[in-house]
Motif scaffolding. Structure first.
Motif, PDB file in Angstrom:
ATOM      1  N   UNK A   1       0.705  -1.330  -0.028  1.00  0.00           N
ATOM      2  CA  UNK A   1      -0.028   0.113   0.028  1.00  0.00           C
ATOM      3  C   UNK A   1       0.729   1.272  -0.063  1.00  0.00           C
ATOM      4  N   UNK A   2       0.094   2.337   0.238  1.00  0.00           N
ATOM      5  CA  UNK A   2       0.829   3.531   0.154  1.00  0.00           C
ATOM      6  C   UNK A   2       2.071   3.602   1.162  1.00  0.00           C
ATOM      7  N   UNK A   3       1.741   3.490   2.360  1.00  0.00           N
ATOM      8  CA  UNK A   3       2.742   3.666   3.466  1.00  0.00           C
ATOM      9  C   UNK A   3       3.833   2.456   3.333  1.00  0.00           C
ATOM     10  N   UNK A   4       3.598   1.267   2.933  1.00  0.00           N
ATOM     11  CA  UNK A   4       4.832   0.546   2.685  1.00  0.00           C
ATOM     12  C   UNK A   4       5.741   1.005   1.333  1.00  0.00           C
ATOM     13  N   UNK A   5       4.786   1.381   0.222  1.00  0.00           N
ATOM     14  CA  UNK A   5       5.720   1.649  -0.932  1.00  0.00           C
ATOM     15  C   UNK A   5       6.476   2.821  -0.596  1.00  0.00           C
TER      16      UNK A   5
ATOM     17  N   UNK B   1     -11.544   5.120  -4.647  1.00  0.00           N
ATOM     18  CA  UNK B   1     -11.319   6.275  -3.543  1.00  0.00           C
ATOM     19  C   UNK B   1     -10.358   5.903  -2.724  1.00  0.00           C
ATOM     20  N   UNK B   2     -10.046   4.495  -2.272  1.00  0.00           N
ATOM     21  CA  UNK B   2      -9.016   4.223  -1.306  1.00  0.00           C
ATOM     22  C   UNK B   2      -7.737   3.918  -2.139  1.00  0.00           C
ATOM     23  N   UNK B   3      -7.901   3.522  -3.385  1.00  0.00           N
ATOM     24  CA  UNK B   3      -6.588   3.740  -4.172  1.00  0.00           C
ATOM     25  C   UNK B   3      -5.975   5.242  -4.419  1.00  0.00           C
ATOM     26  N   UNK B   4      -6.894   6.110  -4.650  1.00  0.00           N
ATOM     27  CA  UNK B   4      -6.367   7.399  -4.844  1.00  0.00           C
ATOM     28  C   UNK B   4      -5.730   7.999  -3.443  1.00  0.00           C
ATOM     29  N   UNK B   5      -6.467   7.347  -2.383  1.00  0.00           N
ATOM     30  CA  UNK B   5      -5.659   8.176  -1.265  1.00  0.00           C
ATOM     31  C   UNK B   5      -4.471   7.346  -0.783  1.00  0.00           C
ATOM     32  N   UNK B   6      -4.344   5.974  -1.203  1.00  0.00           N
ATOM     33  CA  UNK B   6      -3.084   5.547  -0.976  1.00  0.00           C
ATOM     34  C   UNK B   6      -2.190   5.856  -1.801  1.00  0.00           C
ATOM     35  N   UNK B   7      -2.478   5.904  -2.992  1.00  0.00           N
ATOM     36  CA  UNK B   7      -1.429   6.299  -4.363  1.00  0.00           C
ATOM     37  C   UNK B   7      -0.874   7.668  -4.323  1.00  0.00           C
TER      38      UNK B   7
ATOM     39  N   UNK C   1      -2.011  10.176  -1.997  1.00  0.00           N
ATOM     40  CA  UNK C   1      -1.835  10.799  -0.831  1.00  0.00           C
ATOM     41  C   UNK C   1      -0.744  10.372  -0.098  1.00  0.00           C
ATOM     42  N   UNK C   2      -0.894   8.907   0.545  1.00  0.00           N
ATOM     43  CA  UNK C   2      -0.450   8.620   1.758  1.00  0.00           C
ATOM     44  C   UNK C   2       1.041   8.282   1.454  1.00  0.00           C
ATOM     45  N   UNK C   3       1.204   7.652   0.036  1.00  0.00           N
ATOM     46  CA  UNK C   3       2.827   7.403  -0.574  1.00  0.00           C
ATOM     47  C   UNK C   3       3.472   8.740  -0.616  1.00  0.00           C
ATOM     48  N   UNK C   4       2.827   9.634  -1.041  1.00  0.00           N
ATOM     49  CA  UNK C   4       3.812  11.096  -1.131  1.00  0.00           C
ATOM     50  C   UNK C   4       4.185  11.470   0.391  1.00  0.00           C
ATOM     51  N   UNK C   5       2.948  11.477   1.145  1.00  0.00           N
ATOM     52  CA  UNK C   5       3.467  12.017   2.543  1.00  0.00           C
ATOM     53  C   UNK C   5       4.573  11.086   3.161  1.00  0.00           C
TER      54      UNK C   5
END
Length: 169
Positions: free
Chosen positions: A43-47, A118-124, A126-130
């Motif tokens: 997911x976004x955090x791990x990636x 929506x979740x994919x957009x948040x992960x890819x 939002x979260x991965x950039x942060x």
């Protein structure tokens, strides 16, 4: 007074060559983890973490200051801010569609698309950039270290005189 801490950069051809070989693979794996987080483990955090670690590897191999100059502070702030804005915009968008913050079922009711997107957009987006931006920024902040203006622990008159306080007070 000599500085007991030696922070000079030593160039190692072995490390530089290894990082040149490994970095493209770790970056690719980090992006894979980010983009396939909803369908597979990750997911976004791990990636985002793996992408950030790739930059840290480059800094260890080629020097922290050249890497810091390559990734300007404004770029890192933009990365983090962009992730937060995207995250907030998607969450507030769900409120505007009549749901709760980050309630992706509104996407199915209004746009007839899967809530998963929506979740994919948040992960890819939002979260991965942060996460990658914060990791890199924290690394550069810790690498800069803390250098007090005067040596600590000398005690007595020097510190008191610097603050305008005498021993008689």
């Amino acid at each position: 007074m000599s500085d007991p801490y030696d922070d000079t950069y030593t160039e190692s051809q072995v490390i530089m060559t290894a990082v040149k070989i490994i970095a493209p693979f770790t970056l690719t794996y980090g992006l894979f983890m980010t983009f396939h987080g909803g369908d597979a483990p990750g997911g976004g955090f791990q990636g985002g973490t793996i992408v950030g670690v790739t930059v840290l590897m480059l800094a260890f191999a080629f020097g922290i200051e050249p890497t810091r100059q390559w990734l300007r502070n404004s770029f890192l702030v933009g990365l983090i801010t962009g992730g937060v804005i995207i995250f907030g915009a998607i969450g507030l968008g769900m409120i505007a569609l009549g749901g709760n913050f980050l309630e992706f079922y509104q996407l199915k009711e209004i746009f007839h698309i899967k809530p998963k997107w929506g979740l994919e957009a948040i992960e890819i987006a939002g979260i991965s950039l942060i996460v990658s931006g914060v990791m890199i920024s924290l690394f550069f902040s810790m690498a800069a270290g803390f250098s007090p203006e005067r040596p600590s622990g000398t005690g007595g008159r020097e510190e008191s005189a610097d603050r305008g306080v005498s021993d008689d007070d």
